[in-house]
Motif scaffolding. Structure first.
Motif, PDB file in Angstrom:
ATOM      1  N   ALA A  14       0.967  -1.271   0.347  1.00  0.00           N
ATOM      2  CA  ALA A  14      -0.182  -0.214   0.428  1.00  0.00           C
ATOM      3  C   ALA A  14       0.424   1.460   0.022  1.00  0.00           C
ATOM      4  CB  ALA A  14      -0.805   0.070   1.444  1.00  0.00           C
ATOM      5  N   ASP A  15       1.743   1.004   0.633  1.00  0.00           N
ATOM      6  CA  ASP A  15       2.807   2.446   0.356  1.00  0.00           C
ATOM      7  C   ASP A  15       3.461   2.482  -0.584  1.00  0.00           C
ATOM      8  OD1 ASP A  15       1.587   2.602   3.354  1.00  0.00           O
ATOM      9  OD2 ASP A  15       3.774   1.092   4.473  1.00  0.00           O
ATOM     10  N   GLY A  16       3.813   1.428  -1.570  1.00  0.00           N
ATOM     11  CA  GLY A  16       4.220   1.582  -2.895  1.00  0.00           C
ATOM     12  C   GLY A  16       6.082   1.696  -3.036  1.00  0.00           C
ATOM     13  N   ALA A  17       6.745   1.004  -3.443  1.00  0.00           N
ATOM     14  CA  ALA A  17       7.860   0.708  -3.239  1.00  0.00           C
ATOM     15  C   ALA A  17       8.815   1.611  -2.736  1.00  0.00           C
ATOM     16  CB  ALA A  17       8.300   0.265  -5.255  1.00  0.00           C
ATOM     17  N   ARG A  18       9.534   1.110  -1.646  1.00  0.00           N
ATOM     18  CA  ARG A  18      10.687   1.305  -1.058  1.00  0.00           C
ATOM     19  C   ARG A  18      11.425   0.112  -0.525  1.00  0.00           C
ATOM     20  NH1 ARG A  18      10.543   1.038   4.124  1.00  0.00           N
ATOM     21  NH2 ARG A  18       8.287  -0.590   5.407  1.00  0.00           N
ATOM     22  N   ASN A  19      12.234   0.831   0.329  1.00  0.00           N
ATOM     23  CA  ASN A  19      13.702   0.303   0.569  1.00  0.00           C
ATOM     24  C   ASN A  19      13.504  -0.072   1.963  1.00  0.00           C
ATOM     25  OD1 ASN A  19      16.082  -0.942   1.634  1.00  0.00           O
ATOM     26  ND2 ASN A  19      17.184   0.693   0.772  1.00  0.00           N
ATOM     27  N   PRO A  20      13.147  -1.547   2.033  1.00  0.00           N
ATOM     28  CA  PRO A  20      12.834  -1.780   3.596  1.00  0.00           C
ATOM     29  C   PRO A  20      13.312  -1.647   4.781  1.00  0.00           C
ATOM     30  CG  PRO A  20      13.114  -3.897   2.099  1.00  0.00           C
ATOM     31  CD  PRO A  20      12.908  -2.967   1.617  1.00  0.00           C
ATOM     32  N   ASN A  21      15.035  -1.693   4.392  1.00  0.00           N
ATOM     33  CA  ASN A  21      16.191  -0.974   5.170  1.00  0.00           C
ATOM     34  C   ASN A  21      16.289  -0.208   5.278  1.00  0.00           C
ATOM     35  OD1 ASN A  21      17.105  -3.448   5.417  1.00  0.00           O
ATOM     36  ND2 ASN A  21      17.919  -3.733   2.942  1.00  0.00           N
ATOM     37  N   VAL A  22      15.592   1.100   5.400  1.00  0.00           N
ATOM     38  CA  VAL A  22      15.489   2.426   5.724  1.00  0.00           C
ATOM     39  C   VAL A  22      13.963   2.290   7.073  1.00  0.00           C
ATOM     40  CG1 VAL A  22      14.384   4.648   5.463  1.00  0.00           C
ATOM     41  CG2 VAL A  22      15.148   3.281   3.516  1.00  0.00           C
ATOM     42  N   ILE A  23      15.160   2.902   8.004  1.00  0.00           N
ATOM     43  CA  ILE A  23      14.297   3.105  10.034  1.00  0.00           C
ATOM     44  C   ILE A  23      13.116   4.479  10.063  1.00  0.00           C
ATOM     45  CG2 ILE A  23      14.749   3.111  11.722  1.00  0.00           C
ATOM     46  CD1 ILE A  23      17.292   1.126  11.138  1.00  0.00           C
ATOM     47  N   ALA A  24      14.012   5.365   9.413  1.00  0.00           N
ATOM     48  CA  ALA A  24      13.779   6.742   9.998  1.00  0.00           C
ATOM     49  C   ALA A  24      14.016   7.134   8.535  1.00  0.00           C
ATOM     50  CB  ALA A  24      13.956   7.485  11.061  1.00  0.00           C
ATOM     51  N   GLU A  25      12.824   8.288   7.930  1.00  0.00           N
ATOM     52  CA  GLU A  25      13.414   9.418   6.616  1.00  0.00           C
ATOM     53  C   GLU A  25      12.859  10.585   7.400  1.00  0.00           C
ATOM     54  OE1 GLU A  25      13.302   9.771   2.575  1.00  0.00           O
ATOM     55  OE2 GLU A  25      11.737   7.663   3.490  1.00  0.00           O
ATOM     56  N   LYS A  26      13.350  11.671   6.969  1.00  0.00           N
ATOM     57  CA  LYS A  26      13.071  13.012   7.559  1.00  0.00           C
ATOM     58  C   LYS A  26      12.776  14.209   6.399  1.00  0.00           C
ATOM     59  CE  LYS A  26      16.191  15.377  10.249  1.00  0.00           C
ATOM     60  NZ  LYS A  26      17.276  15.982  10.910  1.00  0.00           N
ATOM     61  N   ILE A  27      12.639  14.451   5.930  1.00  0.00           N
ATOM     62  CA  ILE A  27      12.115  15.231   4.941  1.00  0.00           C
ATOM     63  C   ILE A  27      12.860  16.897   5.399  1.00  0.00           C
ATOM     64  CG2 ILE A  27      10.620  16.820   3.673  1.00  0.00           C
ATOM     65  CD1 ILE A  27      10.878  13.848   3.222  1.00  0.00           C
ATOM     66  N   ASP A  28      12.531  17.887   6.184  1.00  0.00           N
ATOM     67  CA  ASP A  28      13.135  18.808   6.396  1.00  0.00           C
ATOM     68  C   ASP A  28      14.854  18.185   6.572  1.00  0.00           C
ATOM     69  OD1 ASP A  28      13.546  21.437   7.341  1.00  0.00           O
ATOM     70  OD2 ASP A  28      12.932  21.763   8.715  1.00  0.00           O
ATOM     71  N   ASP A  29      15.889  19.314   6.132  1.00  0.00           N
ATOM     72  CA  ASP A  29      17.206  19.040   6.130  1.00  0.00           C
ATOM     73  C   ASP A  29      17.393  17.711   6.085  1.00  0.00           C
ATOM     74  OD1 ASP A  29      17.819  21.384   9.119  1.00  0.00           O
ATOM     75  OD2 ASP A  29      18.157  21.370   6.964  1.00  0.00           O
ATOM     76  N   TYR A  30      17.384  17.036   4.870  1.00  0.00           N
ATOM     77  CA  TYR A  30      16.571  16.161   4.086  1.00  0.00           C
ATOM     78  C   TYR A  30      17.905  14.569   4.826  1.00  0.00           C
ATOM     79  CZ  TYR A  30      16.245  10.936   1.511  1.00  0.00           C
ATOM     80  OH  TYR A  30      15.299  10.417   1.811  1.00  0.00           O
ATOM     81  N   ALA A  31      17.362  13.272   5.515  1.00  0.00           N
ATOM     82  CA  ALA A  31      18.301  12.312   6.122  1.00  0.00           C
ATOM     83  C   ALA A  31      17.335  11.222   5.726  1.00  0.00           C
ATOM     84  CB  ALA A  31      18.565  13.498   7.854  1.00  0.00           C
TER      85      ALA A  31
END
Length: 196
Positions: free
Chosen positions: A140-157
């Motif tokens: 449902a979330d679409g294609a993504r890397n399952p190894n991403v633990i956290a993603e931050k938009i502002d000051d992208y990290a």
């Protein structure tokens, strides 16, 4: 032969889960069932299998995979079909009137047996549902890397799982869960398994 799923769509419904995409629940339940069976080293539900094992020592006992083993219908030892009185099933192990191995080289033992449970335990249904839900959520979330633990938009990290904790799929089981399933259902030691 295709084995039945260890949980069904009704099990998801009783947990308040309704799939967003038609057919997705069946696909994810099949994937999750396959992952759980693979980790267990056993079909879990009752089936008849023919397994090839190796007699390595001079013991009269041979451990059988796929607990619980409820019946043994045929045994071939080093190419010779044994008479029913030449072997006996005792507590998930196969006893033979002669030794399974000769101490010099491994001898092939082919066993046709009935094993597994007549009903899927509640904790296995829950595990299969949890994995299927994780798979449906990832879809449902679409294609993504399952190894991403956290993603931050502002000051992208982006924070990734460390190498040893990296996963390949949303329905991957942790090592301890795999070990728990394998110990519970007795997988291991089998050269080849054929389910009928």
């Amino acid at each position: 032969m295709a084995l039945p799923n260890l949980a069904v769509e009704a099990d998801l419904s009783t947990r308040g889960v309704t799939p967003e995409f038609p057919g997705l629940a069946d696909v994810m339940l099949a994937v999750a069932s396959s992952v759980v069976r693979g980790a267990a080293g056993s079909p879990i539900l009752e089936t008849t299998s023919t397994v090839t094992l190796w007699g390595l020592d001079r013991s009269q006992w041979l451990d059988l995979p796929g607990h619980p083993v409820t019946a043994v219908s045929a045994v071939t030892h080093d190419g010779e079909t044994l008479a029913v009185g030449d072997y006996k099933l005792a507590n998930g192990r196969l006893w033979g009137s002669s030794q399974w191995g000769n101490g010099c080289e491994p001898l092939e033992v082919v066993v046709t047996m009935t094993h597994g449970l007549t009903e899927v335990p509640a904790h296995v249904i829950q595990l299969v549902c949890d994995l299927a839900i994780a798979g449906m959520s990832a879809a449902a979330d679409g294609a993504r890397n399952p190894n991403v633990i956290a993603e931050k938009i502002d000051d992208y990290a982006v924070t990734f799982a460390p190498g040893a904790e990296a996963v390949a799929s949303a329905v991957e089981l942790p090592k301890l869960t795999k070990a728990w399933l394998r110990s519970q259902f007795g997988g291991g030691g089998v050269g080849m398994v054929t389910h009928r």
